[in-house]
Design an enzyme around this catalytic site. Structure first.
Site, short mmCIF file in Angstrom:
data_model
loop_
_atom_site.label_atom_id
_atom_site.label_comp_id
_atom_site.label_asym_id
_atom_site.label_seq_id
_atom_site.Cartn_x
_atom_site.Cartn_y
_atom_site.Cartn_z
N SER A 1 0.84 -1.19 0.00
CA SER A 1 0.00 0.00 0.00
C SER A 1 0.88 1.24 0.00
O SER A 1 1.63 1.48 0.95
CB SER A 1 -0.90 0.00 1.25
N HIS B 1 -1.10 -1.12 -4.38
CA HIS B 1 -2.39 -0.83 -3.76
C HIS B 1 -2.49 0.67 -3.51
O HIS B 1 -1.61 1.27 -2.86
CB HIS B 1 -2.54 -1.61 -2.45
N MET C 1 -8.96 8.23 -0.18
CA MET C 1 -9.88 8.55 0.94
C MET C 1 -10.38 9.98 0.80
O MET C 1 -9.60 10.89 0.50
CB MET C 1 -9.14 8.44 2.27
N MET D 1 -12.18 4.61 -0.98
CA MET D 1 -12.90 4.82 0.28
C MET D 1 -13.58 6.18 0.19
O MET D 1 -13.22 7.13 0.88
CB MET D 1 -11.91 4.73 1.45
N MET E 1 -12.01 -5.91 4.61
CA MET E 1 -11.27 -4.97 5.47
C MET E 1 -11.06 -5.62 6.82
O MET E 1 -12.02 -5.95 7.51
CB MET E 1 -12.07 -3.67 5.66
N GLY F 1 -9.30 3.83 6.86
CA GLY F 1 -8.97 5.22 7.14
C GLY F 1 -7.51 5.46 7.43
O GLY F 1 -6.98 6.51 7.13
N PHE F 2 -6.86 4.46 7.99
CA PHE F 2 -5.47 4.65 8.42
C PHE F 2 -4.65 3.37 8.24
O PHE F 2 -5.19 2.28 8.40
CB PHE F 2 -5.41 5.07 9.90
N ASP G 1 -7.13 -6.57 3.65
CA ASP G 1 -6.51 -5.25 3.76
C ASP G 1 -6.60 -4.74 5.20
O ASP G 1 -7.70 -4.52 5.71
CB ASP G 1 -7.24 -4.29 2.81
N GLY H 1 -3.57 -4.51 8.67
CA GLY H 1 -2.87 -5.27 9.71
C GLY H 1 -2.32 -6.60 9.23
O GLY H 1 -2.09 -7.51 10.04
N GLY I 1 0.86 -2.36 4.26
CA GLY I 1 1.47 -1.04 4.29
C GLY I 1 2.59 -1.01 5.31
O GLY I 1 3.78 -1.10 4.98
C1 DX5 Z 1 -6.68 1.31 5.38
C2 DX5 Z 1 -6.17 1.08 3.98
C3 DX5 Z 1 -5.09 0.09 3.92
C4 DX5 Z 1 -3.85 0.45 4.68
C5 DX5 Z 1 -3.22 -0.84 5.13
O1 DX5 Z 1 -7.79 2.11 5.36
O2 DX5 Z 1 -7.23 0.64 3.15
O3 DX5 Z 1 -4.77 -0.25 2.56
O4 DX5 Z 1 -2.94 1.20 3.93
O5 DX5 Z 1 -2.15 -0.54 5.93
P1 DX5 Z 1 -1.54 -1.54 7.03
O6 DX5 Z 1 -1.02 -2.73 6.26
O7 DX5 Z 1 -0.47 -0.72 7.66
O8 DX5 Z 1 -2.67 -1.91 7.95
ZN ZN Z 2 -6.70 -0.26 1.09
#
Ligand code: DX5
Ligand code: ZN
Length: 223
Positions: free
Chosen positions: A8, A33, A37, A68, A137, A142-143, A175, A177, A197
């Site tokens: 990501s 990815h 947002m 998103m 998800m 969001g983060f 997607d 964690g 990410g």
């Molecule tokens: C969250 C995003 C993810 C995020 C994943 O809202 O959709 O794609 O970047 O990041 P990690 O892998 O750090 O949870």
């Molecule tokens: Zn994502």
């Protein structure tokens, strides 16, 4: 088929974006990815078309675009024109999901639907046949850098069973964690594409981490 790893770019260093894109190009990763947002559907604003255009200029792998945003229909054509290979919209943001899916396909992209952690996979029963991918998800969107929600594993297993009958080629993407600590159990549950990410960009060597993620084998799980 070997599972897909999609770093990501939300976790990339935006001051050195070209460098991070080249790192992904030269790694064993499969897709980019792209998290878009709008600050309305999710409590954060990431980036839009200027950044997507910059990524596209250098990226040599398919762009997996995760929207998103509310009212995605009005932007789908522009995302397709800017190089999206796969477009994911949120179930919770689409009143006329079937129409949105047809629009994504009419623009030449693979069509995918994301489910927030509270949304049951059973709600996809009547649209599953039309989808190329479902994104589960495993954190609240969001983060980056949040903790994996364990219930996601049950959702993946249920969805896999549902898909076996009507759409055996469906890709299940996870997607949020995702790391080497849970990847084997996610593969075992039935997922085959993984966004990461923090696990990748927070690693000492991101390409080595991608390589380790690609090597994970669910068969090595002691169950
Ligand atoms: C969250 C995003 C993810 C995020 C994943 O809202 O959709 O794609 O970047 O990041 P990690 O892998 O750090 O949870
Ligand atoms: Zn994502």
């Amino acid at each position: 088929m070997k599972h897909i790893i999609a770093p990501s770019i939300l976790s990339a260093d935006f001051a050195n974006l070209q460098r991070d894109i080249e790192m992904i190009n030269n790694s064993e990763a499969d897709w980019f990815h792209i998290d878009v947002m709008d600050g309305v559907f999710v409590p954060n604003i990431s980036f839009g078309f200027p950044v997507l255009k910059a990524v596209r200029q250098y990226a040599k792998k398919p762009l997996d675009v995760h929207l998103m945003i509310i009212n995605p229909d009005q932007y789908i054509e522009e995302f397709a024109k800017n190089g999206a290979a796969i477009i994911t919209v949120h179930y919770e943001a689409c009143t006329h999901l079937h129409r949105t899916i047809q629009l994504i396909k009419a623009n030449g992209c693979k069509a995918s639907v994301a489910l927030n952690p509270h949304t049951p996979v059973e709600l996809l029963k009547d649209i599953l046949v039309d989808l190329d991918m479902v994104l589960i998800m495993s954190v609240n969107p969001g983060f980056g850098g949040q903790q994996f929600i364990p219930q996601s594993l049950n959702k993946i297993a249920t969805l896999k069973q549902m898909a076996l009958h009507v759409n055996p080629d469906l890709i299940i993407e996870v997607d949020g964690g995702v790391s080497t600590a849970n990847l084997a159990s996610l593969i075992h549950a039935g997922a085959s594409a993984f966004v990461a990410g923090n696990a990748i960009f927070g690693a000492q060597s991101p390409p080595d981490m991608i390589s380790s993620m690609k090597k994970i084998d669910a068969k090595l799980l002691n169950s």
